[in-house]
Design a protein around this motif. Structure first.
Motif, PDB file in Angstrom:
ATOM      1  N   VAL A  16      40.217  51.049  37.291  1.00 58.29           N
ATOM      2  CA  VAL A  16      40.946  49.810  37.007  1.00 58.29           C
ATOM      3  C   VAL A  16      40.182  48.584  37.481  1.00 58.29           C
ATOM      4  CG1 VAL A  16      43.090  48.540  37.406  1.00 58.29           C
ATOM      5  CG2 VAL A  16      43.151  51.010  37.115  1.00 58.29           C
ATOM      6  N   ILE A  17      39.805  48.559  38.766  1.00 54.75           N
ATOM      7  CA  ILE A  17      39.238  47.329  39.332  1.00 54.75           C
ATOM      8  C   ILE A  17      37.823  47.096  38.822  1.00 54.75           C
ATOM      9  CG2 ILE A  17      38.563  46.220  41.491  1.00 54.75           C
ATOM     10  CD1 ILE A  17      40.923  47.642  42.804  1.00 54.75           C
ATOM     11  N   LEU A  18      36.972  48.123  38.866  1.00 57.05           N
ATOM     12  CA  LEU A  18      35.601  47.938  38.383  1.00 57.05           C
ATOM     13  C   LEU A  18      35.553  47.805  36.865  1.00 57.05           C
ATOM     14  CD1 LEU A  18      33.586  50.417  40.647  1.00 57.05           C
ATOM     15  CD2 LEU A  18      33.861  47.949  40.904  1.00 57.05           C
ATOM     16  N   GLU A  19      36.355  48.577  36.136  1.00 52.58           N
ATOM     17  CA  GLU A  19      36.387  48.497  34.687  1.00 52.58           C
ATOM     18  C   GLU A  19      37.251  47.357  34.188  1.00 52.58           C
ATOM     19  OE1 GLU A  19      34.737  50.292  32.527  1.00 52.58           O
ATOM     20  OE2 GLU A  19      33.758  51.552  34.022  1.00 52.58           O
ATOM     21  N   GLU A  20      38.090  46.802  35.074  1.00 54.97           N
ATOM     22  CA  GLU A  20      39.009  45.719  34.727  1.00 54.97           C
ATOM     23  C   GLU A  20      39.896  46.107  33.557  1.00 54.97           C
ATOM     24  OE1 GLU A  20      37.053  42.041  34.185  1.00 54.97           O
ATOM     25  OE2 GLU A  20      36.229  41.985  36.201  1.00 54.97           O
ATOM     26  N   ARG A  21      40.471  47.313  33.625  1.00 53.13           N
ATOM     27  CA  ARG A  21      41.393  47.798  32.611  1.00 53.13           C
ATOM     28  C   ARG A  21      42.805  47.757  33.160  1.00 53.13           C
ATOM     29  NH1 ARG A  21      38.866  51.211  28.625  1.00 53.13           N
ATOM     30  NH2 ARG A  21      36.638  51.302  28.965  1.00 53.13           N
ATOM     31  N   PHE A  55      41.605  46.269  51.030  1.00 47.40           N
ATOM     32  CA  PHE A  55      40.191  46.618  50.940  1.00 47.40           C
ATOM     33  C   PHE A  55      39.487  45.623  50.035  1.00 47.40           C
ATOM     34  CE2 PHE A  55      42.491  48.893  47.690  1.00 47.40           C
ATOM     35  CZ  PHE A  55      41.731  48.728  46.547  1.00 47.40           C
ATOM     36  N   THR A  56      38.162  45.573  50.179  1.00 43.13           N
ATOM     37  CA  THR A  56      37.364  44.687  49.334  1.00 43.13           C
ATOM     38  C   THR A  56      37.186  45.311  47.959  1.00 43.13           C
ATOM     39  OG1 THR A  56      35.278  45.692  50.026  1.00 43.13           O
ATOM     40  CG2 THR A  56      36.126  43.889  51.377  1.00 43.13           C
ATOM     41  N   LYS A  57      36.734  44.502  47.009  1.00 39.03           N
ATOM     42  CA  LYS A  57      36.516  45.020  45.657  1.00 39.03           C
ATOM     43  C   LYS A  57      35.399  46.044  45.607  1.00 39.03           C
ATOM     44  CE  LYS A  57      38.302  40.986  43.194  1.00 39.03           C
ATOM     45  NZ  LYS A  57      38.018  39.914  42.216  1.00 39.03           N
ATOM     46  N   GLY A  58      34.554  46.048  46.633  1.00 39.20           N
ATOM     47  CA  GLY A  58      33.503  47.063  46.694  1.00 39.20           C
ATOM     48  C   GLY A  58      33.962  48.370  47.300  1.00 39.20           C
ATOM     49  N   GLY A  59      35.214  48.422  47.831  1.00 36.07           N
ATOM     50  CA  GLY A  59      35.750  49.667  48.354  1.00 36.07           C
ATOM     51  C   GLY A  59      35.740  49.784  49.866  1.00 36.07           C
TER      52      GLY A  59
END
Length: 633
Positions: free
Chosen positions: A36-41, A8-12
């Motif tokens: 994780v992906i949006l917060e980059e944690r 999937f894309t980073k936008g979901g």
């Protein structure tokens, strides 16, 4: 063994998926995207868990897609890293030439390639599991690391390293000296008595020396003074029961209540919302100072400034200057610069764990990016780091105390704020600043003195109450007393005092209740249980953690354990934990603003107030861009 595999894309937006179990895993993938992906944690391990499921994922910055595999958490799959890397290669070979605009409009037929990659990865893992464990080679052993020189024994060095002890022998008796005849026991006893008698009887020389020094017998009046005894010393700060009335500060003296000559310059400066924090850069400060001087002094300062700026010309971004040219960035290219960037962040007071995660976030966003011939790696790093920092510091929810207090006032109940934190961070002082800000916006405040442990805590709040009422007397507010203090002395139950204060505020129609608590270390279990009880019993509208801007790694430990204690020691299903942060002593750290990053990253809660001085008006709101610019210097 894999329940769900998705691309999937980073936008979901899902491009392709394979569902072996037939269940719906949308909630797990959405949690992965949000947390994780949006917060980059947690980008270092590329691993995510939720309930009984685990997700192993891999980011592809070249195509801006994510490869994820969902499986049961109890199962250990050793081939997932290789499988995801091979799946990324196969997907890039088949769909890498498609343009960005056409990627969302086509159907992705990837089932055959997926089966081939999965079967190859499983076969390689099974073969590796059956293979016998290979013997370690000589080059991998510890013995191979020893040099020949270290195995040789140096006789000279061993001799020099030995401790030398010089033994001096007594010279033998010569024949010319006749030996003394042996003495009997009676002679020895007689000799010892003679020596003792000489020590006890004073000689004539000692008597004459005493006479010459003028040591005469004291007069009779001096002897009488000695017989009278030593007089007791009277200390400057001492006292007895007669001085108790003078030292009693539990009640205001008449002269303390008359503060008509107080400085009124602060009145009217804090109306409305809190002003943003201004962090001025070094170059701006130098330019503003130079503008007031003559032209000759300006030229001298500019030359001196140019000499001093040479070692740190570009700050953080200077570490990435060596990476140039049209190429695809790899982790090995970025690793040396990322290590220097991590040290730079730690020097700015960012906790080491948070600094490492920020560097991983930058590496994840840059790895696989295609650089143009004229692209600047410094600008790319700055943009990636700025996005991560702004995302961390931007609050998930906005805390508007004035709006919430007005809503509580319309509902006929007081708005309650509890302040907590470790010892000596400035809880009472910043409570008084926030109280002044609320008074400036026409809220009357009740301060609950729930610090019943520290000596002088109640008197400190009483002094603040007296000063604030002098700044805003009741005559200027239609006879309303703007600040009141609710206290029950020391040694009482803090939760009970807070409950009585909130009830008193409800009965007397007070707008806001500010609860001051005792400072406590995060490892003190009895005091943390007491704080959890206070919050559970009174159910405040806002819980603010007060922390110093001077701390580094300690900020992580404090916030994690405070939140954990409030959750563990509460019997509620949804315990009330920390809602926001008050960062104090921000005027003492120059550009070492890393504590703001660490605290916000750990809790995910916003920094509501920043203390910047010693007066009531020294209260600011956090400015994300100013903090980021200070961190990048």
């Amino acid at each position: 063994m894999l329940d769900f595999v998705v691309i999937f894309t980073k936008g979901g937006i899902v491009l392709w998926n394979s569902n072996e179990s037939g269940k719906n895993y949308a909630a797990c993938i959405n949690s992965l995207i949000r947390g994780v992906i949006l917060e980059e944690r947690n980008t270092e391990s590329k691993y995510f868990e939720e309930d009984h499921l685990a997700v192993q994922f891999k980011l592809d910055n070249e195509l801006d897609v994510v490869y994820a595999a969902v499986f049961q958490k109890v199962i250990k799959l050793n081939y997932l890293d290789t499988f995801l890397a091979d799946m990324q290669t196969a997907f890039q070979e088949k769909f890498g030439g498609i343009g960005h605009q056409e990627r969302l409009a086509i159907d992705y037929e990837f089932e055959q390639e997926f089966r081939l990659v999965l079967s190859a990865a499983e076969a390689a893992s099974a073969k590796q599991g059956k293979a016998p464990k290979a013997m370690r080679s000589y080059n991998e052993s510890q013995k191979s690391k020893k040099t020949v020189a270290s195995m040789l024994q140096d006789d000279k060095r061993s001799v020099t390293n030995e401790k030398r002890v010089n033994i001096q022998e007594s010279p033998p008796a010569t024949k010319s000296q006749p030996s003394s005849p042996p003495r009997s026991n009676a002679d020895i006893i007689q000799e010892n008595r003679r020596k003792l008698r000489e020590k006890l009887t004073p000689t004539k020389k000692a008597a004459s020396a005493a006479a010459s020094a003028g040591l005469e017998a004291k007069p009779n009046n001096d002897r009488e003074k000695e017989r009278a005894g030593k007089k007791p010393r009277v200390w400057d700060l001492g006292g007895n029961s007669k001085d108790a009335m003078l030292l009693d500060r539990s009640k205001d003296a008449p002269e303390d209540a008359q503060l008509q000559t107080i400085n009124n310059d602060l009145v009217g400066t804090m109306q409305g919302s809190i002003r943003d924090l201004d962090v001025e850069s070094d170059s701006d400060a130098a330019d503003s100072e130079a503008s007031d001087d003559s032209e000759q002094e300006q030229q001298e300062q500019q030359a001196r400034r140019a000499l001093t700026r040479k070692p740190k010309s570009a700050g953080l971004l200077s570490y990435f200057k060596g990476i140039v040219g049209a190429k695809t960035l790899t982790l090995s290219d970025l690793q040396p610069a990322l290590e220097k960037m991590r040290d730079h962040l730690i020097s700015k007071n960012v906790a080491s764990e948070i600094a490492a995660k920020l560097c991983d976030s930058v590496a994840t966003s840059l790895e696989g990016k295609q650089m143009g011939t004229f692209d600047s790696i410094a600008n790319m790093v700055k943009e990636a780091l700025t996005q991560s920092l702004v995302r961390i510091l931007s609050p998930k929810r906005r805390i508007d105390i004035i709006r919430d207090a007005l809503e509580s006032k319309r509902n006929g109940k007081p708005y309650t704020i509890i302040f907590c934190g470790v010892n000596g961070v400035g809880k009472s002082t910043n409570l008084a600043k926030i109280c002044f800000w609320l008074i400036e916006n026409d809220f009357n405040v009740l301060i609950a003195a729930c610090d019943t442990f520290r000596a002088g805590a109640v008197e400190q709040l009483r002094t603040h109450t007296r000063h604030l009422n002098a700044l805003h007397p009741a005559a200027k507010h239609n006879g309303r007393t703007m600040v009141q203090l609710y206290e029950k002395g020391y040694g009482k139950d803090a939760a009970g005092i807070a409950m009585e204060a909130i009830k008193y505020a409800h009965d007397t129609r007070v707008d806001v209740v500010l609860v001051d608590t005792a400072g406590r270390m995060q490892d003190n279990e009895p005091l943390m249980r007491s704080l959890s009880k206070l919050i559970k019993v009174n159910n405040p509208d806002l819980v603010l953690f007060v922390g110093e801007a001077l701390v580094g790694n300690e900020a992580v430990d404090q916030l994690v354990k405070f939140n954990q204690s409030l959750a563990d020691y509460s019997s509620n299903e949804n315990p009330h934990i920390i809602d926001g942060i008050v960062l104090t002593k921000f005027d003492t750290i120059d550009d070492k603003v890393g504590a703001a990053i660490s605290m916000t990253y750990i809790t995910g809660q916003p920094i509501v107030f920043v203390g910047t001085g010693q007066t009531y008006a020294d209260l600011k709101a956090i400015n994300v861009n100013a903090v980021v610019s200070s961190l990048m210097k």
